[in-house]
Scaffold this motif. Structure first.
Motif, PDB file in Angstrom:
ATOM      1  N   GLY A  87     -17.315  22.454 -25.821  1.00  0.00           N
ATOM      2  CA  GLY A  87     -18.106  21.790 -26.850  1.00  0.00           C
ATOM      3  C   GLY A  87     -19.571  21.762 -26.435  1.00  0.00           C
ATOM      4  N   PRO A  88     -20.401  21.082 -27.203  1.00  0.00           N
ATOM      5  CA  PRO A  88     -21.832  21.023 -26.901  1.00  0.00           C
ATOM      6  C   PRO A  88     -22.133  20.391 -25.529  1.00  0.00           C
ATOM      7  CG  PRO A  88     -21.418  20.217 -29.123  1.00  0.00           C
ATOM      8  CD  PRO A  88     -20.092  20.444 -28.487  1.00  0.00           C
ATOM      9  N   GLU A  89     -21.392  19.361 -25.185  1.00  0.00           N
ATOM     10  CA  GLU A  89     -21.657  18.686 -23.909  1.00  0.00           C
ATOM     11  C   GLU A  89     -21.322  19.596 -22.724  1.00  0.00           C
ATOM     12  OE1 GLU A  89     -19.959  14.912 -21.400  1.00  0.00           O
ATOM     13  OE2 GLU A  89     -20.097  14.692 -23.579  1.00  0.00           O
ATOM     14  N   LEU A  90     -20.171  20.226 -22.765  1.00  0.00           N
ATOM     15  CA  LEU A  90     -19.770  21.118 -21.675  1.00  0.00           C
ATOM     16  C   LEU A  90     -20.664  22.351 -21.628  1.00  0.00           C
ATOM     17  CD1 LEU A  90     -17.841  21.469 -19.363  1.00  0.00           C
ATOM     18  CD2 LEU A  90     -16.138  22.349 -20.940  1.00  0.00           C
ATOM     19  N   ALA A  91     -21.095  22.835 -22.776  1.00  0.00           N
ATOM     20  CA  ALA A  91     -22.016  23.969 -22.815  1.00  0.00           C
ATOM     21  C   ALA A  91     -23.334  23.595 -22.138  1.00  0.00           C
ATOM     22  CB  ALA A  91     -22.267  24.403 -24.254  1.00  0.00           C
ATOM     23  N   GLY A  92     -23.794  22.359 -22.358  1.00  0.00           N
ATOM     24  CA  GLY A  92     -25.015  21.887 -21.688  1.00  0.00           C
ATOM     25  C   GLY A  92     -24.845  21.846 -20.172  1.00  0.00           C
ATOM     26  N   ARG A  93     -23.651  21.452 -19.716  1.00  0.00           N
ATOM     27  CA  ARG A  93     -23.394  21.424 -18.270  1.00  0.00           C
ATOM     28  C   ARG A  93     -23.358  22.829 -17.683  1.00  0.00           C
ATOM     29  NH1 ARG A  93     -18.204  18.101 -17.778  1.00  0.00           N
ATOM     30  NH2 ARG A  93     -18.473  17.400 -19.898  1.00  0.00           N
ATOM     31  N   ILE A  94     -22.850  23.783 -18.442  1.00  0.00           N
ATOM     32  CA  ILE A  94     -22.822  25.176 -17.968  1.00  0.00           C
ATOM     33  C   ILE A  94     -24.251  25.690 -17.816  1.00  0.00           C
ATOM     34  CG2 ILE A  94     -22.167  27.543 -18.569  1.00  0.00           C
ATOM     35  CD1 ILE A  94     -19.683  26.317 -19.982  1.00  0.00           C
ATOM     36  N   VAL A  95     -25.093  25.430 -18.810  1.00  0.00           N
ATOM     37  CA  VAL A  95     -26.495  25.870 -18.751  1.00  0.00           C
ATOM     38  C   VAL A  95     -27.214  25.173 -17.605  1.00  0.00           C
ATOM     39  CG1 VAL A  95     -28.698  25.859 -19.980  1.00  0.00           C
ATOM     40  CG2 VAL A  95     -26.600  26.496 -21.197  1.00  0.00           C
ATOM     41  N   ALA A  96     -26.972  23.880 -17.412  1.00  0.00           N
ATOM     42  CA  ALA A  96     -27.604  23.144 -16.314  1.00  0.00           C
ATOM     43  C   ALA A  96     -27.165  23.711 -14.962  1.00  0.00           C
ATOM     44  CB  ALA A  96     -27.248  21.657 -16.412  1.00  0.00           C
ATOM     45  N   TYR A  97     -25.883  24.026 -14.819  1.00  0.00           N
ATOM     46  CA  TYR A  97     -25.383  24.617 -13.577  1.00  0.00           C
ATOM     47  C   TYR A  97     -26.064  25.955 -13.324  1.00  0.00           C
ATOM     48  CZ  TYR A  97     -22.193  26.514 -10.074  1.00  0.00           C
ATOM     49  OH  TYR A  97     -21.675  27.058  -8.922  1.00  0.00           O
ATOM     50  N   ARG A  98     -26.181  26.774 -14.367  1.00  0.00           N
ATOM     51  CA  ARG A  98     -26.812  28.090 -14.246  1.00  0.00           C
ATOM     52  C   ARG A  98     -28.259  27.953 -13.784  1.00  0.00           C
ATOM     53  NH1 ARG A  98     -26.746  31.034 -19.719  1.00  0.00           N
ATOM     54  NH2 ARG A  98     -28.492  29.673 -20.191  1.00  0.00           N
ATOM     55  N   GLU A  99     -28.987  26.999 -14.385  1.00  0.00           N
ATOM     56  CA  GLU A  99     -30.393  26.811 -14.001  1.00  0.00           C
ATOM     57  C   GLU A  99     -30.517  26.278 -12.583  1.00  0.00           C
ATOM     58  OE1 GLU A  99     -31.802  24.284 -17.132  1.00  0.00           O
ATOM     59  OE2 GLU A  99     -31.929  25.940 -18.581  1.00  0.00           O
ATOM     60  N   GLU A 100     -29.605  25.385 -12.208  1.00  0.00           N
ATOM     61  CA  GLU A 100     -29.655  24.784 -10.873  1.00  0.00           C
ATOM     62  C   GLU A 100     -29.294  25.775  -9.773  1.00  0.00           C
ATOM     63  OE1 GLU A 100     -27.240  21.331  -8.441  1.00  0.00           O
ATOM     64  OE2 GLU A 100     -27.548  21.061 -10.606  1.00  0.00           O
ATOM     65  N   HIS A 101     -28.345  26.671 -10.036  1.00  0.00           N
ATOM     66  CA  HIS A 101     -27.847  27.589  -9.008  1.00  0.00           C
ATOM     67  C   HIS A 101     -28.372  29.013  -9.166  1.00  0.00           C
ATOM     68  CE1 HIS A 101     -24.984  24.231  -8.814  1.00  0.00           C
ATOM     69  NE2 HIS A 101     -24.937  24.524  -7.518  1.00  0.00           N
ATOM     70  N   GLY A 102     -29.253  29.238 -10.099  1.00  0.00           N
ATOM     71  CA  GLY A 102     -29.836  30.580 -10.258  1.00  0.00           C
ATOM     72  C   GLY A 102     -28.889  31.585 -10.891  1.00  0.00           C
ATOM     73  N   GLY A 103     -27.953  31.114 -11.661  1.00  0.00           N
ATOM     74  CA  GLY A 103     -27.035  32.019 -12.357  1.00  0.00           C
ATOM     75  C   GLY A 103     -25.655  32.037 -11.729  1.00  0.00           C
ATOM     76  N   PHE A 104     -24.750  32.701 -12.416  1.00  0.00           N
ATOM     77  CA  PHE A 104     -23.374  32.824 -11.957  1.00  0.00           C
ATOM     78  C   PHE A 104     -23.197  34.164 -11.265  1.00  0.00           C
ATOM     79  CE2 PHE A 104     -23.070  29.732 -15.360  1.00  0.00           C
ATOM     80  CZ  PHE A 104     -22.164  28.806 -14.872  1.00  0.00           C
ATOM     81  N   GLY A 105     -22.493  34.165 -10.145  1.00  0.00           N
ATOM     82  CA  GLY A 105     -22.215  35.410  -9.436  1.00  0.00           C
ATOM     83  C   GLY A 105     -20.930  36.064  -9.923  1.00  0.00           C
ATOM     84  N   SER A 106     -20.013  35.267 -10.462  1.00  0.00           N
ATOM     85  CA  SER A 106     -18.746  35.783 -10.991  1.00  0.00           C
ATOM     86  C   SER A 106     -18.270  34.822 -12.083  1.00  0.00           C
ATOM     87  CB  SER A 106     -17.693  35.877  -9.893  1.00  0.00           C
ATOM     88  OG  SER A 106     -17.328  34.575  -9.455  1.00  0.00           O
ATOM     89  N   ILE A 107     -17.325  35.284 -12.883  1.00  0.00           N
ATOM     90  CA  ILE A 107     -16.827  34.410 -13.945  1.00  0.00           C
ATOM     91  C   ILE A 107     -16.026  33.248 -13.372  1.00  0.00           C
ATOM     92  CG2 ILE A 107     -16.858  36.178 -15.737  1.00  0.00           C
ATOM     93  CD1 ILE A 107     -13.806  36.437 -15.407  1.00  0.00           C
TER      94      ILE A 107
END
Length: 120
Positions: A73-93
């Motif tokens: 949902g919107p809340e979890l999508a926001g957490r995914i984007v925040a994680y990506r910004e904090e860690h410089g992206g995802f290395g694997s799925i």
């Protein structure tokens, strides 16, 4: 009344029955000859019917795109984007399971719908 002799009323009924059958036959033959175009199938572009099911890149997808994934949902999508910004992206799925709220069950539902093409 003599046996085997047909009365005027019976002749009248037989004539009307014959006329009725002739009219029905005429209508049947008329309908068979009529060239009426019948449209049985409409060609519609597949994109108009099916949603885009191409995998989303976790490193480039917007929060709105991520929210459209199953179980996100919107809340979890926001957490995914925040994680990506904090860690410089995802290395694997599989790394998406590091996001709070995404476990093995949600990951199994997302598999095939997400990808990681490049880390930022």
């Amino acid at each position: 009344m003599e046996a085997g002799k047909i009365t005027k009323t019976e002749w009248l009924l037989l004539g009307m029955t014959g006329l009725f059958l002739c009219v029905l036959l005429g209508l049947f033959l008329h309908d068979r000859r009529a060239d009426v175009p019948v449209e049985t199938e409409v060609q519609v572009a597949q994109e108009e019917i099916l949603p885009d099911l191409s995998p989303l890149d976790l490193n480039t997808a917007t929060a709105e795109e991520l929210a459209g994934l199953p179980g996100i949902g919107p809340e979890l999508a926001g957490r995914i984007v925040a994680y990506r910004e904090e860690h410089g992206g995802f290395g694997s799925i599989e790394e998406i399971m590091e996001v709070s709220g995404i476990g093995e069950g949600k990951f199994a539902a997302l598999e095939g719908r997400i990808t990681v093409e490049d880390a930022e």
